[in-house]
Design a protein around this motif. Structure first.
Motif, PDB file in Angstrom:
ATOM      1  N   ARG B 292      -2.484  -9.629  -2.919  1.00  0.00           N
ATOM      2  CA  ARG B 292      -3.517  -8.628  -2.630  1.00  0.00           C
ATOM      3  C   ARG B 292      -3.324  -8.039  -1.246  1.00  0.00           C
ATOM      4  O   ARG B 292      -3.326  -6.833  -1.043  1.00  0.00           O
ATOM      5  CB  ARG B 292      -4.897  -9.284  -2.668  1.00  0.00           C
ATOM      6  CG  ARG B 292      -5.409  -9.521  -4.050  1.00  0.00           C
ATOM      7  CD  ARG B 292      -6.761 -10.149  -3.901  1.00  0.00           C
ATOM      8  NE  ARG B 292      -7.519 -10.077  -5.125  1.00  0.00           N
ATOM      9  CZ  ARG B 292      -8.742 -10.565  -5.251  1.00  0.00           C
ATOM     10  NH1 ARG B 292      -9.335 -11.142  -4.228  1.00  0.00           N
ATOM     11  NH2 ARG B 292      -9.384 -10.459  -6.377  1.00  0.00           N
ATOM     12  N   LEU B 295       0.115  -6.097  -0.847  1.00  0.00           N
ATOM     13  CA  LEU B 295       0.125  -4.770  -1.476  1.00  0.00           C
ATOM     14  C   LEU B 295      -0.758  -3.813  -0.701  1.00  0.00           C
ATOM     15  O   LEU B 295      -0.437  -2.630  -0.546  1.00  0.00           O
ATOM     16  CB  LEU B 295      -0.325  -4.880  -2.936  1.00  0.00           C
ATOM     17  CG  LEU B 295       0.694  -5.549  -3.873  1.00  0.00           C
ATOM     18  CD1 LEU B 295       0.060  -5.867  -5.216  1.00  0.00           C
ATOM     19  CD2 LEU B 295       1.920  -4.673  -4.058  1.00  0.00           C
ATOM     20  N   GLY B 296      -1.881  -4.351  -0.195  1.00  0.00           N
ATOM     21  CA  GLY B 296      -2.740  -3.524   0.645  1.00  0.00           C
ATOM     22  C   GLY B 296      -1.998  -3.098   1.912  1.00  0.00           C
ATOM     23  O   GLY B 296      -2.075  -1.944   2.334  1.00  0.00           O
ATOM     24  N   THR B 302      -6.542  -0.763  -4.835  1.00  0.00           N
ATOM     25  CA  THR B 302      -7.010  -1.952  -5.560  1.00  0.00           C
ATOM     26  C   THR B 302      -6.555  -1.973  -7.013  1.00  0.00           C
ATOM     27  O   THR B 302      -6.178  -3.013  -7.542  1.00  0.00           O
ATOM     28  CB  THR B 302      -8.548  -2.008  -5.529  1.00  0.00           C
ATOM     29  OG1 THR B 302      -8.969  -1.549  -4.265  1.00  0.00           O
ATOM     30  CG2 THR B 302      -9.028  -3.419  -5.749  1.00  0.00           C
ATOM     31  N   VAL B 305      -3.135  -3.096  -7.322  1.00  0.00           N
ATOM     32  CA  VAL B 305      -3.028  -4.523  -7.026  1.00  0.00           C
ATOM     33  C   VAL B 305      -3.322  -5.340  -8.277  1.00  0.00           C
ATOM     34  O   VAL B 305      -2.575  -6.251  -8.653  1.00  0.00           O
ATOM     35  CB  VAL B 305      -4.000  -4.914  -5.891  1.00  0.00           C
ATOM     36  CG1 VAL B 305      -4.038  -6.429  -5.723  1.00  0.00           C
ATOM     37  CG2 VAL B 305      -3.588  -4.242  -4.599  1.00  0.00           C
ATOM     38  N   ASN B 306      -4.418  -5.018  -8.981  1.00  0.00           N
ATOM     39  CA  ASN B 306      -4.778  -5.771 -10.177  1.00  0.00           C
ATOM     40  C   ASN B 306      -3.700  -5.659 -11.241  1.00  0.00           C
ATOM     41  O   ASN B 306      -3.374  -6.629 -11.920  1.00  0.00           O
ATOM     42  CB  ASN B 306      -6.117  -5.287 -10.728  1.00  0.00           C
ATOM     43  CG  ASN B 306      -7.268  -5.782  -9.874  1.00  0.00           C
ATOM     44  OD1 ASN B 306      -7.072  -6.642  -9.005  1.00  0.00           O
ATOM     45  ND2 ASN B 306      -8.447  -5.249 -10.104  1.00  0.00           N
TER      46      ASN B 306
END
Lengths: 515, 333
Positions: B292, B295-296, B302, B305-306
Motif C-alpha cells: 500500500r 504504491l502510494g 487507492t 493499490v487494491n
C-alpha cells in the motif's frame, strides 16, 4: 482355485493386453521403480504383490499417467504408449478401481458411472433416459441390488465399489486394475466381486489384482508378480507355487499365522458389559474380558462390532445396559470419560480417526495427555520426548526422529504410534479395531505379536477384525456377531472356521454346534 | 536433499522473500517515480509503516489462530467498531466523571471485555449448535454492526482525552505505541500456539478433528477460547487506534475481516486449518502495508493499490500450491 482358467505362458502364445518393459522411476534420492517388467494376458488375473513401499503404488501411477517413467515403456496391445494423464489411460483401455473410492456421493449412481461423459441432447441438456438405460444395463451385468437413480451416498461401501466397477465397464476396457478391492468388503460381498472379475476374465479383459490377502490371491489369480524395494522379483504361476514361496519372495522370511493360545495366567475381570444396546445398531450384548486376555470380535461389516467399540469409547450413547470397569459401574458419555476410566480405542480408520497426519510423531503420541504433562501453562517438551523415546523403543517404531510427520511413516509404524499413544496413558482396556487394515504382510505379524505381548503384560484387549485368520491367530476367545447380536462366544478350544462362519451368518449356535 | 531443503525454505520463508522484493522494488522505483525526494526506506517512513500495520495486524494475528483451528471469524470488523464505541463513550459516562484520568484504564478494560464477550458469544454458538463458523460469524457480523448503528445512528462517536492521545502517539525506543502492541500480540499469541497445551490442541483440532476427539480433546472449549482471543484482539486493535484518533464512525472497521484474512493467507496459513504460523502472518501484514505504502509512494491511487494486492494474493497462492505439489511428490517416496 478357478482350475479351468489356463495357467499362462505354456499354451499358444497370446498377445498380452498390457506389457511393461524395464520401467524405471526415480525421485530425489530414491529409486522407486528399478527396471520393472511384466505382462498381462487377455483373460488373465495377474496378482501384483509386495510390501507397502515396494513400489506398487508408484507403478500404478506410472501406468495411470500420473507419473512419467524415466526409462522403459508401456505397451498396450501391440503399440507402445506414452501415458500422459489418467484420462488418456482410460481412453487406451487401462482402467483403475482404486482402493480409495472417488465418487460424488451426492449424485446418483448413473451420474457417477458416466461422470464427465454424460450423454447429451440438444443445447447441452443431459439425456437422462439414455443415461439411466445404459447405467442399468451395466448394473444388470454386475447383478447388484440397486438401480441407476440411487444416490451414491445411500449405498454401502461394497455397493459404492460396484459403482466404481460399473464406471470401468463404460469403456472398452483392455486391462482393469483392482487395488485392494476387498479391503472393506464382507465375505459375501467378496463372492460377488469375484464373480464380476470372472465375468471380465471370460470377456478377455486382462486384470491386475493388487492385494495383501494370500487367500484371495490363490483363489482367483493365474500368475503372481512380486515387487520388493522397487525391484521386480519375478512372476510365479499360481498353480505351481504356495503362500510360503510368495511371502519369502516379498519379505525374505516366513510368516507364522498359526493359532496362538495364551501361555500366561489370566487376571481378574477388567471390563464387563451387561445387556448393552444402542438403538438398532446392536442389542443386548454382554461379555467380559479379563486382564491378560484377548477377546476377538468377528462378524460381517455392519454386524455392530465397531459400534460396540465406539459405545465403550464414548462416541455413541448406549440406549440400555451397563459397563463395569474393574468391578465398578461406569458412565461413559465422551472419549474423555472413557480415557479417564482407562478405556482406549485404536480406531479402524487410522488416518482419519487415529492420527493427526500433519503433526510430528511425538505430538501424536502425547496428544491425549499433554494436559497432564504441562509445566504451568506450558507443554513440557522434555517429558514428551521421554515418552516418545520409551515407546519408540518398546514398540520398535522405525522413524528418523520425533520430528518426523506421522503422515510420512508406513502403515505399520503409524499403527504403532496410535498404540503407543494409548499405552503411554497406562490404560486397563485396549480396543483395537481392524489392527492390520492396509498394513503390509511383514508388519502384520509384528502388530499381531505386539497384541499378544501386550496381553501377556496384563492388558485386557478387544480386537475387532474382518479377517478370520487374524481373529483366530490373536484371540483367546472369539465373540461372533450377527446383525447387532452377539451370537456366541467361542473359547479357543471350541472354535473352528466352520462354526465361526455359521455363527456370523446368523445360524443358531446350537445348530452350529450340532453341525 | 538440496531440492527438498530449497522448497521447504521457499515455503517457510516465502513471505520474507516477498517483503525483500517489495523493499528493493519500491526503493528503486521510488528513485525514478516518486514526487517526494525522501527515500522509500527512510527510517521514519518505516516506523510509520509498522504503526499503520497495527490495526489490521493485531486482528490478523487473532485470525491466524482461528484459521489454524479450522474456523473463520467474519465479525471482527464489527467487534472492532463496537469496542471503539465502548472505549470512547464510556469515558464520558457520569459515573467515571470524578475519576479523572483513571477513567482511561477502566474504559480500556470495558472495551476489551466487550470484545471478549462478543467473541465468546460467537464461540459459544459455534460450539453448542455445531453450525459452521463462517455462517455464525456472518450472522454476528451483521448483528454486531447493527448494534453499532443502534448505539448512535449514523453519527460518529467522539471523545478526545489528551492524556490518552499522548500515550498513543508516544514512541519508545523509536517504535510507536501501536507498534509495541502489535509486537506484543504477535509474541504472546505465538507463545500460546507453540508452547501451550491449548495451542497444540488447536493445531490438532484443525488438522484432524476426529482424531482430536478420539484423543479425548474437548473441541468446543478450545474453539471458544480462540473466539474469545480474537474478540479480545479485535477490541485491542480498536482501543489502540481510537485512543489516538478519538472518533469512530459507525462504518469503521468494515472489510477489516477480509484484510485480516488476506494477510493470514499471504502468510501461508491454510484455509482448511491445521497448519499456519503466527510469525508468517506478521510477515503477511507487513507485506500488505508495504505494498500500500509503496504504491502510494510511486504515485498509484487507492483503486490501483487494491487491484494490485488482489492480483498478488492470487499469484502468491498459486506459487504456494506449486511448491506444495512438488513437496508432496517427494514425500510420497
Amino acid at each position: 482355485m478357478t482350475g479351468q482358467s489356463p495357467s499362462a505362458g505354456a499354451d499358444a502364445p497370446r498377445t498380452p493386453v498390457l506389457r511393461l518393459e524395464g520401467i524405471v522411476k526415480t525421485f530425489p534420492g530414491v529409486r522407486a521403480l528399478d527396471g520393472v517388467s511384466f505382462d498381462v494376458l487377455p483373460g488373465e488375473v495377474h496378482a501384483l504383490m509386495g510390501e507397502n513401499g515396494a513400489g506398487k503404488s508408484t507403478l500404478m501411477k506410472v501406468l495411470g499417467g500420473i507419473y512419467q517413467p524415466d526409462e522403459g515403456q508401456i505397451i498396450v496391445g501391440e503399440k507402445p504408449v506414452v501415458m500422459t494423464s489418467p484420462l488418456q489411460a482410460k481412453a487406451t483401455g487401462i482402467v483403475f478401481i482404486h482402493q480409495e473410492l472417488s465418487l460424488a456421493t451426492e449424485l446418483s449412481v448413473a451420474e457417477n458411472v458416466y461422470l464427465g461423459e454424460l450423454p447429451k441432447r440438444s443445447f447441452g441438456r443431459v439425456d437422462w433416459k439414455t443415461l439411466y438405460a445404459k447405467t442399468n444395463e451395466i448394473l444388470g451385468r454386475l447383478k447388484v441390488g440397486f438401480d441407476a437413480k440411487t444416490r451414491v451416498g445411500d449405498l454401502s461401501i461394497a455397493n459404492q465399489q460396484m459403482v466404481e466397477i460399473a464406471r470401468a465397464l463404460t469403456v472398452d476396457a483392455k486391462a482393469v486394475i483392482f487395488d485392494e478391492p476387498t479391503a472393506s468388503l464382507t465375505d459375501a460381498e467378496k463372492v460377488v466381486l469375484f464373480d464380476v472379475i470372472a465375468d471380465l476374465q471370460s470377456q478377455g479383459v486382462g486384470i491386475i489384482y493388487i492385494s495383501h490377502r494370500m487367500e484371495e490371491i490363490f483363489k482367483i489369480t493365474d500368475r503372481i508378480s512380486v515387487l520388493r524395494d522397487g525391484q521386480y522379483r519375478g512372476t510365479l504361476s499360481t498353480a505351481e507355487t504356495n503362500e510360503d514361496e510368495v511371502t519369502q519372495l516379498m519379505i525374505g522370511r516366513k510368516l507364522d499365522l498359526s493359532r496362538n493360545v495364551s501361555h500366561h495366567d489370566l487376571g481378574d475381570v477388567t471390563i464387563e458389559v451387561k445387556g448393552l444396546s444402542c438403538g438398532n445398531l446392536f442389542q443386548d450384548v454382554s461379555f467380559q474380558v479379563r486382564a491378560g486376555e484377548v477377546l476377538g470380535f468377528y462378524g460381517l461389516v455392519g454386524a455392530g462390532r465397531t459400534e460396540i467399540a465406539e459405545t465403550l469409547f464414548g462416541l455413541r450413547e448406549p440406549s440400555a445396559g451397563q459397563i463395569f470397569v474393574q468391578g465398578e459401574e461406569v458412565q461413559i458419555h465422551s472419549p474423555a470419560d472413557a480415557i479417564s476410566k482407562g478405556i482406549s480405542l485404536v480406531p479402524e480408520d487410522r488416518k482419519g480417526q487415529g492420527l493427526v497426519l500433519g503433526m510430528s510423531c511425538r505430538d501424536n503420541m502425547t496428544l491425549p495427555q499433554i494436559e497432564d504433562l504441562k509445566a504451568g501453562p506450558f507443554v513440557a517438551e522434555g517429558a514428551e520426548i521421554a515418552i516418545f523415546d520409551k515407546y519408540r523403543d518398546n514398540l520398535d517404531i522405525r522413524t528418523p526422529g520425533w520430528r518426523q510427520l506421522v503422515g510420512n511413516l508406513s502403515g505399520g509404524n503409524q499403527q504403532k504410534i496410535v498404540i503407543g499413544k494409548w499405552l503411554s496413558m497406562h490404560p486397563n482396556v485396549l480396543i483395537v479395531d481392524e489392527p492390520t487394515r492396509g498394513i503390509d504382510v511383514g508388519s502384520k505379524a509384528v502388530i499381531h505379536d505386539l497384541i499378544r505381548s501386550l496381553a501377556a503384560q496384563g492388558y485386557a484387549i478387544i480386537v475387532i477384525s474382518s479377517e478370520m485368520p487374524e481373529v483366530l491367530h490373536v484371540s483367546d476367545r472369539i465373540a461372533a456377531m450377527y446383525s447387532g447380536k452377539l451370537m456366541r462366544t467361542f473359547t479357543s478350544d471350541e472354535v473352528s472356521e466352520d462354526n465361526l462362519i455359521q455363527a456370523i451368518s446368523g445360524l443358531k449356535s446350537d445348530q452350529a454346534a450340532a453341525a | 536433499m538440496a531440492s527438498g531443503m530449497l522448497s521447504t525454505f521457499l515455503k517457510r520463508g516465502a513471505i520474507w522473500g516477498f517483503i525483500l522484493v517489495e523493499l528493493i522494488f519500491f526503493s528503486i522505483a521510488g528513485e525514478q517515480l516518486s514526487l517526494s525526494d525522501k527515500a522509500f526506506m527512510d527510517l521514519d517512513n518505516m516506523l510509520l509503516l509498522f504503526k499503520q500495520s497495527a490495526p489490521i495486524g493485531i486482528i490478523a494475528i487473532g485470525m491466524t489462530i482461528i484459521m489454524i483451528n479450522g474456523n473463520i471469524d467474519l465479525s471482527v470488523g464489527a467487534i472492532f467498531a463496537l469496542a471503539a464505541i465502548v472505549l470512547l463513550d464510556s469515558m464520558t459516562w457520569p459515573i467515571f466523571a470524578g475519576l479523572g484520568d483513571w477513567a482511561i484504564p477502566l474504559a480500556w478494560i470495558l472495551a476489551l471485555l466487550a470484545g471478549v464477550l462478543l467473541g465468546a458469544l460467537n464461540g459459544f454458538i459455534v460450539w453448542k449448535t455445531g453450525i459452521d463458523a463462517f455462517i455464525v460469524t456472518l450472522g454476528s457480523m451483521l448483528g454486531y454492526r447493527g448494534l453499532v448503528f443502534i448505539y448512535n445512528g449514523e453519527n460518529p462517536t467522539s471523545h478526545l482525552n489528551w492524556t490518552l492521545v499522548d500515550f498513543a502517539e508516544a514512541q519508545w525506543l523509536g517504535l510507536h505505541t501501536a507498534t509495541w502492541f502489535l509486537l506484543g500480540a504477535t509474541f504472546v499469541i505465538w507463545f500460546i500456539m507453540n508452547r501451550t497445551v491449548h495451542g497444540r490442541n488447536a493445531y490438532a483440532i484443525g488438522n484432524n478433528r476426529e482424531a482430536a476427539v478420539n484423543a479425548g480433546i474437548r473441541v468446543g472449549p478450545h474453539m471458544m477460547i480462540n473466539f474469545m482471543l480474537i474478540g479480545f484482539l479485535a477490541a485491542l486493535s480498536a482501543v489502540v487506534f481510537y485512543s489516538e484518533s478519538g472518533s469512530v464512525n459507525p462504518n469503521d472497521g468494515e472489510l477489516y475481516e477480509l484484510w485480516a484474512i488476506t494477510a493470514v493467507v499471504l502468510g501461508g496459513t491454510k484455509l482448511t486449518g491445521g497448519s499456519g504460523s503466527i510469525i508468517s502472518t506478521f510477515g503477511g501484514v507487513l507485506a500488505i502495508q508495504l505494498l500500500r505504502k509503496g504504491l502510494g509512494h510511486i504515485g498509484a491511487d487507492t483503486e490501483t493499490v487494491n487491484l494490485v494486492i488482489g492480483l498478488i494474493l492470487i499469484a502468491v497462492l498459486f506459487l504456494d500450491r506449486q511448491l506444495n505439489i512438488k513437496g508432496k511428490e517427494e514425500l510420497r517416496v
